[in-house]
Design an enzyme around this catalytic site. Structure first.
Site, mmCIF file in Angstrom:
data_model
loop_
_atom_site.group_PDB
_atom_site.id
_atom_site.type_symbol
_atom_site.label_atom_id
_atom_site.label_comp_id
_atom_site.label_asym_id
_atom_site.label_seq_id
_atom_site.Cartn_x
_atom_site.Cartn_y
_atom_site.Cartn_z
ATOM 1 N N LYS A 116 0.966 -0.914 -0.218
ATOM 2 C CA LYS A 116 -0.051 0.012 -0.054
ATOM 3 C C LYS A 116 0.713 1.279 0.111
ATOM 4 C CE LYS A 116 -4.354 0.843 0.162
ATOM 5 N NZ LYS A 116 -5.687 -0.018 -0.078
ATOM 6 N N ASP A 156 -6.976 4.227 -4.427
ATOM 7 C CA ASP A 156 -7.605 4.069 -3.131
ATOM 8 C C ASP A 156 -8.338 5.467 -2.890
ATOM 9 O OD1 ASP A 156 -7.786 1.949 -0.644
ATOM 10 O OD2 ASP A 156 -7.598 3.910 0.352
HETATM 11 N N1 GLU Z 1 -7.533 0.148 -2.834
HETATM 12 C C1 GLU Z 1 -8.137 -1.045 -3.213
HETATM 13 C C2 GLU Z 1 -8.263 -2.128 -1.882
HETATM 14 O O1 GLU Z 1 -8.303 -1.512 -0.761
HETATM 15 C C3 GLU Z 1 -7.736 -1.817 -4.411
HETATM 16 C C4 GLU Z 1 -6.355 -2.064 -4.543
HETATM 17 C C5 GLU Z 1 -5.823 -2.663 -5.750
HETATM 18 O O2 GLU Z 1 -6.640 -2.460 -6.862
HETATM 19 O O3 GLU Z 1 -4.676 -2.776 -5.896
HETATM 20 O O4 GLU Z 1 -8.309 -3.138 -1.914
#
Ligand code: GLU
Length: 433
Positions: A116, A156
């Site tokens: 992340k 996100d």
């Molecule tokens: N931000 C999204 C999550 O919390 C998706 C992340 C992504 O697609 O890599 O899962």
């Protein structure tokens, strides 16, 4: 976690403790003692990258933000997880999100590790040009640490297809390479169909399995009154899918307040949801719409509030889809008192530990048909990253799948997520004392 001489990271510690205590209360460590060490290993990120982002605002002033990427775990594939641009972003928030991402991504069954990233940059009140300059500056550093087989970021909170576009352009420029290094791209330049809808649709597909299982196939979303928080990408598409399946959407919200139906009948319409989506593209607040006559005759706007304690009438299903810790212990009790039997998180760590304790204690005291069902984000909202995984597969193969193909795969993955959780719980869960 073993280290005690580190600065406190409240959100990460909360996410870790939630998982560790669930595993402690199961038979996992008795049956597979080696997993105790594995938990220690997995709780420390493989790598944390922190950097300076310097960009110029519209007045020609230099602005400085912090940029981060937590490369948490690459056991199952390249690090995979979104980028969050929000003033609350710090290492604790990104470690909690990265940690959740490891297990969520594993549950999809696709080859993705967990990671992340993001920045404390606040997109609210910024012009498109300022956002573009920020994204370019952010990617100028981040591009040294990512790649299609290394680490694949996505969106996100605060990062939509627009921001992904600015960052993808800068990646290509510096690395001179077109590759599936970011997901959530626009459809005409490598993005997957259904990716924008995937998290919201996936939450609803997952919850539909939960409802069907709990009621022996007798009930579905049809006729259910569904309280949703948030009004971003997850909440919007969850709401549209609930309506498509015959349910009523009775609330939405943003960081400034909640919008709930005035009466006990009716639902948000797709047109009303689209109107909210349109103002969100402009980074505006729901309050601007709430005061128009079309909205104020049908909805009540409560500034500074979350929907849960402000709903008029019964709640059947709650889908927290805004941000972390958006359901307190008291709100969990209020949801149960309003009749809510199904809670599924569109957001990551939407429920506080106190709320989870309320749900689990209620379940313990009310087995069988009266039991409530709580689905944490790492299972319920896995649809977003799952379709990101499908976008990576399409990019590597240089193909584009149809909407139907992607949606069918998403449905299959969400069904597997539910069934996997259920069978694992049957094998390892022990009743709480
Ligand atoms: N931000 C999204 C999550 O919390 C998706 C992340 C992504 O697609 O890599 O899962």
């Amino acid at each position: 976690m073993t280290a005690t001489n580190l600065p406190s990271e409240p959100e990460f510690e909360q996410a870790y403790k939630e998982l560790a205590s669930t595993l402690e209360n199961s038979t996992l460590f008795q049956k597979k003692p080696e997993y105790r060490k594995a938990l220690q290993v997995v709780s420390v990120p493989e790598r944390v990258i922190q950097f300076r982002v310097v960009w110029e605002d519209d007045k020609g002033q230099v602005q400085i933000n912090r940029g981060f990427r937590v490369q948490f775990n690459s056991a199952l594939g390249p690090y995979k997880g979104g980028l969050r641009f929000h003033p609350s972003v710090n290492l604790s928030i990104l470690k909690f999100l990265g940690f959740e991402q490891i297990f969520k991504n594993a549950l999809t069954g696709l080859n993705m590790g967990g990671g992340k990233g993001g920045s404390d940059f606040d997109p609210k009140g910024k012009s498109d040009n300022e956002i573009r300059r920020f994204c370019v500056a952010f990617m100028t550093e981040l591009c040294k640490h990512i790649g299609a087989d290394t680490d694949v970021p996505a969106g996100d909170i605060g990062v939509t297809g627009r921001e992904v576009g600015y960052m993808f352009g800068q990646y290509k420029k510096i690395r001179n390479q077109w590759e599936g290094v970011l997901t959530g791209k626009g459809g005409s330049w490598g993005g997957s169909l259904i990716r924008p809808e995937a998290t919201g649709y996936g939450v609803v597909y997952y919850t539909e399995h939960m409802i069907k299982h709990a009621t022996g196939g007798k009930e579905s979303f049809a006729g259910k009154r569904v309280a949703i928080s948030g009004s971003g990408n997850v909440a919007q598409y969850a709401a549209l899918k609930v309506i498509e399946l015959g349910g009523s959407v009775i609330s939405l919200s943003d960081s400034q307040g909640a919008l709930v139906l005035k009466g006990e009948e009716g639902s948000f319409t797709p047109e009303e949801i689209n109107a909210i989506a349109a103002i969100k593209v402009e980074r505006k607040q729901i309050s601007e719409l709430a005061n128009t006559s079309a909205f104020s005759s049908k909805f009540k706007y409560i500034p500074g509030a979350r929907p849960w304690t402000n709903i008029v009438g019964r709640i059947d299903v709650a889908l927290p889809s805004a941000t972390q810790n958006e359901v307190s212990g008291e709100e969990a009790k209020a949801l149960i008192a309003a009749g809510c039997k199904f809670i599924a998180e569109g957001s990551n760590m939407g429920s506080t530990q106190e709320a989870i304790d309320v749900f689990e204690a209620h379940r313990e005291a009310n087995p069988g048909a009266a039991a409530i069902w709580y689905a944490p984000g790492k299972a319920a909202n896995a649809g977003g990253v799952a379709v990101s995984g499908l976008e990576m597969a399409q990019n590597s193969a240089r193909v584009n799948w149809t909407q139907e193909e992607v949606d069918n795969r998403l449905k299959g993955i969400m069904e597997d997520c539910f069934k996997n959780g259920l069978s694992t719980a049957k094998e390892y869960a022990t009743p709480r004392r």
